[in-house]
Design a protein around this motif. Structure first.
Motif, PDB file in Angstrom:
ATOM      1  N   ASP A 100      47.512  34.415  28.807  1.00 56.70           N
ATOM      2  CA  ASP A 100      48.170  33.556  27.836  1.00 56.70           C
ATOM      3  C   ASP A 100      47.963  33.995  26.384  1.00 56.70           C
ATOM      4  O   ASP A 100      48.377  33.288  25.460  1.00 56.70           O
TER       5      ASP A 100
ATOM      6  N   PRO B  28      48.564  33.127  20.694  1.00 60.24           N
ATOM      7  CA  PRO B  28      49.196  32.648  21.934  1.00 60.24           C
ATOM      8  C   PRO B  28      50.381  33.547  22.301  1.00 60.24           C
ATOM      9  O   PRO B  28      51.180  33.915  21.445  1.00 60.24           O
TER      10      PRO B  28
ATOM     11  N   HIS C 175      52.768  32.832  24.767  1.00 60.23           N
ATOM     12  CA  HIS C 175      53.979  32.138  25.228  1.00 60.23           C
ATOM     13  C   HIS C 175      54.463  31.042  24.280  1.00 60.23           C
ATOM     14  O   HIS C 175      55.306  30.239  24.651  1.00 60.23           O
ATOM     15  N   ARG C 176      53.908  31.007  23.075  1.00 59.02           N
ATOM     16  CA  ARG C 176      54.350  30.006  22.102  1.00 59.02           C
ATOM     17  C   ARG C 176      54.987  30.706  20.911  1.00 59.02           C
ATOM     18  O   ARG C 176      54.543  31.777  20.512  1.00 59.02           O
ATOM     19  N   ARG C 177      55.954  30.048  20.354  1.00 58.87           N
ATOM     20  CA  ARG C 177      56.585  30.588  19.150  1.00 58.87           C
ATOM     21  C   ARG C 177      55.598  30.487  17.993  1.00 58.87           C
ATOM     22  O   ARG C 177      54.899  29.485  17.832  1.00 58.87           O
TER      23      ARG C 177
END
Length: 162
Positions: A12, A136, A138-140
């Protein structure tokens, strides 16, 4: 956001390496082993650590993991006399003449007692410690995260070159 030394892969997180740094043997400057004999060389081999009483960080810390892994690959057993959780405490113990340690050279430069320590870098065959910025995966990235990461990168690079 996090700053991590030589992080293990994580599904992640993405890691942006900022810089790498070699490890050095540190000891008291008045120790005769640093002025004559095998420790007087400008750069030491990993095998020069054989038989030296070492104060090392606890096993969960990256420097200890790198040293243990490298020692195992070379069939070397390190003489760990003390295991201490605090890097500044290790530096203080070595400066007082209690033993030797293997740490990043910058640790000595930024310590309260750089004049009370002798430093000999370990050769380039020794793994490097890499400081990375973790983000992170998978986060914008928000504008705030982007700005904070840029500030951290600039600060770490400035401290590293100081």
């Amino acid at each position: 956001l996090a700053l991590l030394y030589t992080p293990d892969p994580h599904p992640d997180l993405q890691f942006l390496p900022l810089f790498s740094e070699g490890l050095s043997l540190i000891g008291p400057p008045d120790d005769s082993r640093f002025t004559s004999g095998r420790l007087s060389q400008p750069v030491l081999q990993f095998t020069d650590l054989i038989g030296l009483p070492l104060i090392l960080p606890e096993r969960s810390q990256v420097i200890r993991r790198l040293l243990e892994r490298h020692a195992a690959l070379q069939g070397i057993v390190l003489d760990v006399g003390l295991e201490v959780s605090s890097i500044p405490a290790i530096v203080d113990l070595v400066a007082q003449g209690h033993s030797y340690a293997v740490l990043q050279h910058s640790t000595v430069q930024h310590s309260a007692r750089p004049d009370r320590l002798a430093v000999r870098p370990l050769d380039d065959a020794m793994p490097q410690v890499v400081l990375s910025l973790a983000l992170p995966l998978h986060r914008r990235t928000t504008p705030l995260t982007h700005a904070a990461s840029q500030i951290l990168k600039d600060l770490m690079l400035r401290l590293h070159t100081a």
